[in-house]
Scaffold this active site. Structure first.
Site, PDB file in Angstrom:
ATOM      1  N   GLY A 232       1.949  91.668 104.450  1.00 56.61           N
ATOM      2  CA  GLY A 232       0.887  90.096 104.046  1.00 56.61           C
ATOM      3  C   GLY A 232      -0.021  89.762 104.795  1.00 56.61           C
ATOM      4  O   GLY A 232       0.969  89.518 106.361  1.00 56.61           O
ATOM      5  N   HIS A 233      -1.032  90.309 105.283  1.00 54.96           N
ATOM      6  CA  HIS A 233      -1.414  90.640 106.616  1.00 54.96           C
ATOM      7  C   HIS A 233      -2.400  89.111 105.568  1.00 54.96           C
ATOM      8  O   HIS A 233      -3.305  89.971 105.479  1.00 54.96           O
ATOM      9  CB  HIS A 233      -1.850  91.801 106.769  1.00 54.96           C
ATOM     10  CG  HIS A 233      -1.241  92.603 107.332  1.00 54.96           C
ATOM     11  ND1 HIS A 233      -0.975  93.496 107.265  1.00 54.96           N
ATOM     12  CD2 HIS A 233       0.481  92.757 107.276  1.00 54.96           C
ATOM     13  CE1 HIS A 233       0.047  94.950 107.683  1.00 54.96           C
ATOM     14  NE2 HIS A 233       1.162  93.720 107.522  1.00 54.96           N
TER      15      HIS A 233
ATOM     16  N   LYS B 290       0.178  90.818 112.840  1.00 54.33           N
ATOM     17  CA  LYS B 290      -0.698  92.806 113.009  1.00 54.33           C
ATOM     18  C   LYS B 290      -2.372  91.961 112.447  1.00 54.33           C
ATOM     19  O   LYS B 290      -2.888  92.177 112.594  1.00 54.33           O
ATOM     20  CB  LYS B 290       0.613  92.705 112.212  1.00 54.33           C
ATOM     21  CG  LYS B 290       1.515  93.672 113.280  1.00 54.33           C
ATOM     22  CD  LYS B 290       2.425  94.794 111.694  1.00 54.33           C
ATOM     23  CE  LYS B 290       2.655  94.380 110.330  1.00 54.33           C
ATOM     24  NZ  LYS B 290       3.851  93.006 111.022  1.00 54.33           N
TER      25      LYS B 290
ATOM     26  N   ASP C 181       5.886  90.529 110.013  1.00 57.50           N
ATOM     27  CA  ASP C 181       4.941  89.624 110.214  1.00 57.50           C
ATOM     28  C   ASP C 181       4.485  88.396 111.649  1.00 57.50           C
ATOM     29  O   ASP C 181       4.426  87.808 111.924  1.00 57.50           O
ATOM     30  CB  ASP C 181       5.593  87.843 109.247  1.00 57.50           C
ATOM     31  CG  ASP C 181       6.256  88.152 108.446  1.00 57.50           C
ATOM     32  OD1 ASP C 181       5.570  88.604 107.325  1.00 57.50           O
ATOM     33  OD2 ASP C 181       7.577  88.218 107.385  1.00 57.50           O
TER      34      ASP C 181
ATOM     35  N   GLN D 237       4.521  95.824 107.902  1.00 52.07           N
ATOM     36  CA  GLN D 237       6.433  95.237 108.391  1.00 52.07           C
ATOM     37  C   GLN D 237       6.334  95.699 109.754  1.00 52.07           C
ATOM     38  O   GLN D 237       5.695  95.187 110.345  1.00 52.07           O
ATOM     39  CB  GLN D 237       8.015  96.802 107.329  1.00 52.07           C
ATOM     40  CG  GLN D 237       7.813  96.448 105.839  1.00 52.07           C
ATOM     41  CD  GLN D 237       6.228  96.897 105.407  1.00 52.07           C
ATOM     42  OE1 GLN D 237       6.008  97.942 105.225  1.00 52.07           O
ATOM     43  NE2 GLN D 237       5.440  96.154 104.291  1.00 52.07           N
TER      44      GLN D 237
HETATM   45  P1  IMO Z   1       4.486  92.474 106.911  1.00 47.87           P
HETATM   46  O1  IMO Z   1       3.261  93.779 106.797  1.00 47.87           O
HETATM   47  C1  IMO Z   1       8.273  90.593 106.486  1.00 47.87           C
HETATM   48  C2  IMO Z   1      11.592  92.620 104.113  1.00 47.87           C
HETATM   49  C3  IMO Z   1      12.122  91.906 102.725  1.00 47.87           C
HETATM   50  C4  IMO Z   1      12.947  92.265 103.183  1.00 47.87           C
HETATM   51  C5  IMO Z   1      12.964  93.877 103.474  1.00 47.87           C
HETATM   52  C6  IMO Z   1      13.043  94.982 102.461  1.00 47.87           C
HETATM   53  O2  IMO Z   1       3.997  91.472 106.642  1.00 47.87           O
HETATM   54  O3  IMO Z   1       4.725  92.707 108.364  1.00 47.87           O
HETATM   55  P2  IMO Z   1      11.271  95.959 100.496  1.00 47.87           P
HETATM   56  O4  IMO Z   1      10.516  94.924  99.393  1.00 47.87           O
HETATM   57  O5  IMO Z   1       9.655  95.943 100.984  1.00 47.87           O
HETATM   58  O6  IMO Z   1      12.470  96.558  99.655  1.00 47.87           O
HETATM   59  O7  IMO Z   1      11.882  94.550 101.560  1.00 47.87           O
HETATM   60  O8  IMO Z   1      12.366  93.975 104.679  1.00 47.87           O
HETATM   61  N1  IMO Z   1       9.969  92.995 104.390  1.00 47.87           N
HETATM   62  C7  IMO Z   1       8.735  92.200 105.338  1.00 47.87           C
HETATM   63  N2  IMO Z   1       9.283  91.072 105.788  1.00 47.87           N
HETATM   64  N3  IMO Z   1       7.188  91.256 106.697  1.00 47.87           N
HETATM   65  C8  IMO Z   1       6.863  92.290 105.729  1.00 47.87           C
HETATM   66  O9  IMO Z   1       5.788  92.861 105.912  1.00 47.87           O
HETATM   67  C9  IMO Z   1       7.661  92.798 104.768  1.00 47.87           C
HETATM   68  N4  IMO Z   1       8.104  94.002 104.255  1.00 47.87           N
HETATM   69  C10 IMO Z   1       9.149  93.622 103.521  1.00 47.87           C
HETATM   70  O10 IMO Z   1      11.584  90.655 103.201  1.00 47.87           O
HETATM   71  O11 IMO Z   1      14.529  91.786 104.162  1.00 47.87           O
HETATM   72 MG    MG Z   2       3.655  89.316 106.417  1.00 45.04          MG
END
Ligand code: IMO
Ligand code: MG
Length: 423
Positions: free
Chosen positions: A39-40, A15, A12, A223
């Site tokens: 979630g972008h 990106k 988050d 992530q």
């Molecule tokens: P973007 O791309 C923030 C976190 C989840 C959890 C951990 C594992 O938007 O930056 P999962 O469902 O992947 O097995 O969860 O990773 N998590 C994220 N946190 N931004 C994301 O994506 C995330 N994708 C997974 O909250 O702590």
């Molecule tokens: Mg996100």
């Protein structure tokens, strides 16, 4: 030039916005890992778009978007995303969008298992519940179902039969819940295969041919570094390699063909889900920044945990990812503060740690050492030249550059596409 954008914190970082801007200058944008846990968010004029599986560059007509083999695809979610865009007037044409046949497929039993496994853990991870972990687990256990399998009814039948035999037994005996019926899933997933088939190809070959033809590629990380399965704050991580190194296995493009890595960082820190977070706010700032920065998950809507900028953390990211440029996002969220803190190191048992700790217990108990800088208490929104930023904002950025040992190239000061300073 082929460039990678990665998140340097816990996801988050913004990106989506940076990719939206940078992708205007390249031919192809590629997702290489993760799934619809991402979630972008991209804001164009007064319209907001949230992408989970489609690369954020899909908004630019004439550019090609690729979902590389390292991504796990929930076909229902992908189809909904494509149809959602088409309803808003943006056609997802076959010549503009390609999916690797090697992508692993998130099945209904993965989503259910994700929740059931969480319910049994002493230390919950706080996953997004999208079935990402169980899907990657099957990939490594060599029982996964891939995109190409959805296009081959006989193969899908035999793989699904094998999977259900094992999974249904687990559901019944371990979790005391009902299993899945073969026919329903089989029919549903064959339909998804038919719908997505026109987009499926060997994207590794496609990308390498494009490189030979001097086309340029942007790799969009999902992530962040501290959610990486190897280098993140394990076990509170996601199940893929979100770092720059993940690009190669997740796309089939060799490291010799990647030229630059840019890290996206928030001007402060956030984290969704459980796990250590040394600089997390304990004061009323946690609500103030959450509201000001709209820090609620773009995928699950969960409130994000917020805290000060952690240079110990981000410096480690810079090293692991070979970062040569930084993009500082959401600087404007700090506009009102009279004092701003930066974590410059951790103390554990009274001793200052020299490097980022490997031991989870050390990280959990680490006490951050802070440096305090004066705030700028004026709005930075709408400023387009670096020299027009308030002097204290420039001091903050300069200090981050010193601590991280890398230059800041982009500074985002608002959600809109044009609210960015380029140096
Ligand atoms: P973007 O791309 C923030 C976190 C989840 C959890 C951990 C594992 O938007 O930056 P999962 O469902 O992947 O097995 O969860 O990773 N998590 C994220 N946190 N931004 C994301 O994506 C995330 N994708 C997974 O909250 O702590
Ligand atoms: Mg996100």
């Amino acid at each position: 030039m082929n460039v990678v954008v990665v998140g340097a914190q816990w996801g988050d970082e913004g990106k989506g916005k940076l990719i939206d801007i940078l992708s205007q200058d390249v031919d192809i944008t590629v997702r290489y890992q993760g799934g619809n846990n991402a979630g972008h968010t991209v804001v164009v004029k007064d319209k907001e778009y949230v992408f989970h599986l489609l690369p954020s560059a899909i908004l630019h007509k004439g550019k090609v978007c690729v979902i590389g083999n390292g991504v796990v695809i929930d076909p229902k979610a992908l189809i909904e995303e494509i149809e959602g865009l088409e309803k808003r007037g943006l056609k997802v044409l076959v010549k503009r969008f390609k999916i690797s046949g090697f992508c692993h497929i998130v099945m209904p039993y993965h989503r259910i298992l994700d929740g059931l496994r969480e319910s049994k853990r002493k230390n919950r991870i706080g996953t997004t519940g999208r079935g990402i972990g169980p899907c990657y687990a099957d990939k490594v256990a060599r029982c996964g179902i891939r995109m190409v399998d959805l296009l081959n009814p006989n193969l899908l039948r035999s793989k699904l039969e094998d999977n259900l035999a094992e999974k249904n037994e687990t559901f019944e005996k371990v979790y005391d819940t009902k299993g899945f019926s073969f026919n329903k899933i089989y029919k549903e997933y064959l339909e998804y295969g038919k719908r997505l088939a026109p987009y499926v190809e060997n994207t590794a070959l496609y990308l390498n041919e494009a490189i030979d033809k001097k086309k340029t590629i942007l790799f969009e990380g999902a992530q962040g570094t501290f959610l990486d399965i190897d280098f993140g704050t394990y076990p509170f991580v996601t199940s893929s390699n979100s770092i720059v190194g993940g690009v190669c296995c997740g796309s089939g493009v060799s490291p010799t063909k990647i030229h630059k890595a840019i890290a996206c960082v928030k001007a402060y820190t956030t984290r969704v889900g459980e796990g250590p977070f040394p600089t997390e706010f304990t004061t009323e700032l946690k609500d103030e920044i959450r509201i000001k920065g709209n820090e609620f998950g773009a995928t699950t809507g969960r409130p994000r945990r917020c805290g000060w900028f952690d240079s110990m953390l981000v410096r480690y990211s810079v090293i692991i990812n070979g970062i040569s440029e930084l993009a500082i996002m959401k600087l404007d969220v700090l506009d009102d503060l009279d004092k701003i803190q930066i974590c410059t190191g951790y103390k554990y048992n009274g001793k200052l740690l020299k490097t980022f700790p490997m031991d989870f217990e050390v990280l959990t108990k680490a006490v951050p050492s802070y440096e305090t800088l004066p705030g700028w208490q004026s709005t930075t929104c709408g400023i387009t030249r670096y020299k027009d930023l308030p002097v204290n904002a420039r001091k903050y950025i300069k200090r981050l550059e010193e601590l991280l040992k890398v230059g800041v190239k982009y500074i985002s000061n608002g959600t809109k596409r044009d609210q960015i300073i380029k140096r």
